[in-house]
Design an enzyme around this catalytic site. Structure first.
Site: not given
Length: 237
Positions: A35, A104
């Site tokens: 991701s 993230k």
């Protein structure tokens, strides 16, 4: 002092030092998914520093952060941990990278409103476009996540942040957890990460060795901060 006693003392001191470093200063993690490509690849080893968020320090837009699962964010493949007792023990004291976490990039902080997207496919933070092309994986129609190019989030609640993965087409991040339409039982707050769950900020990619580098906040976020501040000053009576 007998050799065995000296060895035991050194072991205790080493474990104690490792625990102190892990708890207060630096901790090692591995990247659990794709991701955050292209910058961070699955199984990369990273170092996270905690000093920046001591006291009143809080995450900034553009920081790459490691945080605990806010609730059902981790997939079974990402929710991994050492399988044998030795690895578990070494991970607990900071001598092996930890698993069971998320990585993230912070896009919005408390009070921010994030929208997707402008005519050039850029995400906007408080109305200011953010050109993410230098650090995200090409996502086609817009610099947007896997839910498409038309959505709005925020204002971000106090004590929370809004995060996105750099691989926008393959990241179950804040945008993915937004309440869309009339989703039954959806909690709007699930899209935001409590600052209290953030372990720290990624500052180095250390393995594989041939890809070692210091992790720095892209300069575009400094421009974004300045533009948002200028807009706020213009609207202040």
């Amino acid at each position: 002092m007998p050799v065995w006693a000296e060895s035991l003392l050194l072991l205790v001191l080493a474990v104690t030092l490792a625990l102190i470093v892990k708890t207060f200063l630096v901790q090692a993690f591995f990247i659990p998914s794709g991701s955050m490509e292209p910058g961070l690849v699955k199984n990369d080893r990273i170092l996270v520093q905690k000093v920046s968020y001591w006291g009143s320090g809080t995450p900034q837009r553009g920081d790459v952060v490691v945080f605990d699962d806010p609730g059902d964010w981790l997939t079974p493949a990402e929710d991994t941990a050492p399988s044998n007792l030795l690895s578990k023990a070494l991970s607990r004291i900071g001598l092996l990278p930890s698993g069971g976490h998320l990585v993230k990039r912070v896009i919005g902080v408390a009070g921010d409103t994030i929208t997707c997207c402008d005519a050039q496919g850029r995400i906007k933070v408080d109305g200011v476009p953010l050109d993410s092309s230098d650090f995200i994986k090409d996502s086609g129609a817009c610099q947007a996540p896997m839910i498409g190019c038309s959505w709005k989030a925020g204002p971000v609640p106090p004590g929370h942040v809004f995060v996105l993965g750099d691989h926008r087409d393959d990241s179950a991040d804040s945008s993915y957890h937004l309440c869309r339409g009339s989703t039954p039982g959806c909690d709007p707050d699930d899209a935001y990460v409590p600052v209290s769950l953030i372990t720290g900020k990624v500052f180095a990619l250390v393995w594989p060795a041939d890809r070692f580098r210091w992790e720095r906040r892209p300069s575009v976020f400094a421009d974004l901060d300045a533009a948002i501040k200028a807009r706020e000053e213009d609207t202040t009576p």
